[in-house]
Design a protein around this motif. Structure first.
Motif, short mmCIF file in Angstrom:
data_model
loop_
_atom_site.label_atom_id
_atom_site.label_comp_id
_atom_site.label_asym_id
_atom_site.label_seq_id
_atom_site.Cartn_x
_atom_site.Cartn_y
_atom_site.Cartn_z
N GLU A 223 0.82 -1.22 0.00
CA GLU A 223 0.00 0.00 0.00
C GLU A 223 0.85 1.27 0.00
OE1 GLU A 223 -3.68 1.88 2.62
OE2 GLU A 223 -2.32 0.42 3.53
N LYS B 171 -3.00 -6.82 5.36
CA LYS B 171 -2.60 -5.42 5.33
C LYS B 171 -1.80 -5.11 6.58
CE LYS B 171 -4.64 -0.80 4.85
NZ LYS B 171 -5.90 -0.03 4.65
N ALA C 76 -8.18 -7.80 2.01
CA ALA C 76 -6.82 -7.38 2.36
C ALA C 76 -6.53 -7.72 3.82
CB ALA C 76 -6.65 -5.88 2.11
N THR D 61 -2.93 -7.51 0.64
CA THR D 61 -2.35 -6.44 1.47
C THR D 61 -2.84 -5.05 1.07
OG1 THR D 61 -0.41 -6.16 0.04
CG2 THR D 61 -0.23 -7.76 1.81
#
Length: 272
Positions: free
Chosen positions: A78, A194, A191, A100
């Motif tokens: 990200e 993450k 996600a 993620t």
């Protein structure tokens, strides 16, 4: 899916093997008779900044190895989204790690999006250190490369890092698994890996400790070195999408060994 000229940007974080993925991709293209260039962008990626690589594959002459627009962008974390925006056009295929990066964040900057749950499969099946091989399998298959030739290039570059036959085989399996992943379009994985980047603070009357997921690669050297077992593998994920350590502040003796051995300054305990 290589055209007359294919321009690819790889983006992630230091420790993910972004440069290895890009370099092997370019080397394999050259082996297939294309012209190819690979230019790394080295910043302070070992401390959590983005790691970027520029790759151009062409049947013709490549006059300059940098570019402003990309045909394909592979983004693995990200944090790198802010760095790829300027390379995206309406025709850019943005391939992202959907385990993620949330799809809604990708859709804010791109219209042609393709997901693959790379971190999910790497961490649950092979281990964090095999992540780059799994991604290579995904991208190699997307570009139409033969997975056997891809592995041969990987092995030539990384054989010195395969300290045992078991490690070599695990990485080969990760690459082959990546080549078989069905890419996601329209519906994407959750996600769930993450990174949690908020600092973790631990305190009692005698000492206070800190673990920084934004810096931690999940190597767990601190867990191995702790003489009293105050550090253990935690359930939360951090910098690399790998599990970060957890600290039992009551067991800690404030010896400072974790801080001394951490390669990224991600853990420390001090007396109050």
């Amino acid at each position: 899916m290589i055209h007359e000229t294919t321009i690819i940007l790889f983006a992630g974080e230091g420790g993910q093997g972004v440069q290895t993925i890009a370099e092997v991709t370019a080397a394999l293209a050259i082996g297939k008779g294309y012209n190819a260039t690979y230019i790394p962008y080295f910043g302070v990626e070992q401390r959590g900044a983005s790691s970027i690589a520029y790759v151009i594959i062409s049947k013709g002459t490549i006059y300059y190895p940098r570019f402003d627009d990309a045909d394909i962008i592979v983004v693995m974390r990200e944090r790198a989204l802010k760095d790829i925006k300027r390379f995206i056009t309406p025709n850019t295929d943005v391939i992202f790690d959907s385990s993620t990066i949330e799809a809604k964040d990708i859709h804010k900057i791109a219209t042609k999006t393709i997901g693959f749950p790379g971190s999910k499969y790497a961490l649950t099946k092979f281990g964090a250190k095999s992540y780059n091989l799994l991604v290579l399998g995904v991208i190699g298959n997307y570009l139409g490369f033969d997975k056997t030739e891809l592995w041969e290039n990987v092995f030539e570059k990384l054989k010195s890092k395969f300290k045992s036959k078991e490690i070599e085989e695990k990485n080969k399996l990760a690459l082959e698994f990546g080549a078989k992943i069905v890419l996601e379009k329209g519906e994407y994985s959750k996600a769930e890996f993450k990174a949690d980047l908020g600092d973790k603070l631990y305190r009692n009357k005698e000492r206070e400790g800190i673990i920084k997921p934004s810096l931690c690669k999940g190597c767990l050297i601190c867990v191995e070195k702790c003489p009293v077992g105050a550090l253990s593998k935690g359930s939360e994920v951090g910098f690399f999408g790998a599990n970060i350590p957890d600290l039992n502040i009551e067991k800690c003796i404030t010896c400072g060994i974790c801080k001394r051995f951490c390669p990224d300054g991600a853990v420390a305990v001090e007396k109050r």
